[in-house]
Design an enzyme around this catalytic site. Sequence first.
Site: not given
Ligand code: FAD
Ligand code: DHB
Length: 390
Positions: A293, A385, A72, A297, A201
């Site tokens: 969200p 962004y 995009h 990021k 948005y």
């Molecule tokens: P996580 O993905 O949470 O991974 C942590 C891992 O640790 C998991 O697999 C979990 O099962 C494991 N774990 C937890 N506790 C334990 C334990 N005690 N022992 C062993 N393992 C454990 N981010 C973006 O960049 N772009 C987006 O568009 C975006 N949209 C989002 C939309 C939504 C609705 C949501 C909820 C989040 C969004 N995010 C987005 C955020 C993004 O999903 C998270 O920031 C990202 O998953 C962080 O990665 P992480 O590896 O730090 O943590």
């Molecule tokens: C998506 C999620 C977001 O929070 C955003 O700002 C843009 C896209 C997504 O899930 O596609």
Amino acid sequence: MRTQVAIIGAGPAGLFLSLLLERLGVESVILELHTRKHIEERVRAGLLEFNTVQLMHELGVGDRLRRQGLEHGGIELRFNRHGHRIDFRDLAAGKCVTIYAQHEVIKDLVRARLATNHPILFETTEVLVHALDSTAPYVTFQNGGVSERLDCDFIAGCDGFHGVTRAVIPAGALTVYEREYPFGWLGILAQAPPASKELVYVHHDRGFALLSMRSPEISRLYLQCAPGEDLAQWPDDRIWSELHQRFATDDGGQLTEGPITQRTVTGMRSFVVEPMQFGRLFLAGDAAHIVPPTGAKGLNLAVADVRVLAEALGAFYARGSSDLLGQYSATCVRRVWKVQRFSWWMTQLLHRFPDDNPFDHRRQLAELDYVTSSRAASQSLAENYVGLPV
Ligand code: FAD
Ligand code: DHB
């Protein structure tokens, strides 16, 4: 068991870290609470920054991304029933972002990790980290009904916001910065071709809304709701009716409806702990910080952290130097706060706050007008962004 780096959590932070370390010849073991199927199907983020995409290609895990990712070159900001495009390629030195679901990233990383013959121990419970202030930390856990101990040099806390590693750090050693928002997002996946080629948005009197997508056939839509909204109060026709009202434009463009295959409510907060280190434990990703969200990021920031951590661990093993490890938190936190600022800014710009007064509302509209009409202001949005330089 013994390894060099024990990684807790197989989310984006833990998996990217393992592959970056592998490339530097540093060994790791990943301990993950859930099953492989669970983490490969968990619906979450969808938007990858330019740098995250580049890294996937560099690590040799970009084949499916190249074929299935949707590039995009801009987004639309919609307010007062009119759309305004922010052109990233023009404003951010030719860069773009890519839509590719987080669980697809996870599948690619898990496959690459398992191909290295270094383990991911799935369904690991009762993880506890010990002796963090020594040079010989270790992790105890249960796996397959057996109590295990993993000795290591370093522990990477990549276990997300609700994980166990941050909780082990004595309260006095960390400073927590936190802000909750008085709203959440109701998110759906729908089998409906997205009504726009690019993300939209929306600022609307009834609240924020976002159109994203997962493929040319699947829309991902979000709408601002109450923080603990009860999904039972949201039958399909209420969701579509609300979305139609918020996306409505004067030129009559219509959202496409289709069967809703998934729905969730997510709360929103900004959260940072400092420092992101305690002794031999290094926190990365959501374990150390959460962003609302709106700027997409979270995943990308997790990836930025582990790049810094991998380089620092690489320097330790290659040259015996702890300098970069000592600077890990300070290096990450500079980016973390810039990304916090951007995510907060997008959030306050686009949402309705329950205590809004007419002044706040007019100020938001003036800011949207400014951002979409001033090159300097839209350039600031665009460069954040697509992702600040690593
Ligand atoms: P996580 O993905 O949470 O991974 C942590 C891992 O640790 C998991 O697999 C979990 O099962 C494991 N774990 C937890 N506790 C334990 C334990 N005690 N022992 C062993 N393992 C454990 N981010 C973006 O960049 N772009 C987006 O568009 C975006 N949209 C989002 C939309 C939504 C609705 C949501 C909820 C989040 C969004 N995010 C987005 C955020 C993004 O999903 C998270 O920031 C990202 O998953 C962080 O990665 P992480 O590896 O730090 O943590
Ligand atoms: C998506 C999620 C977001 O929070 C955003 O700002 C843009 C896209 C997504 O899930 O596609």
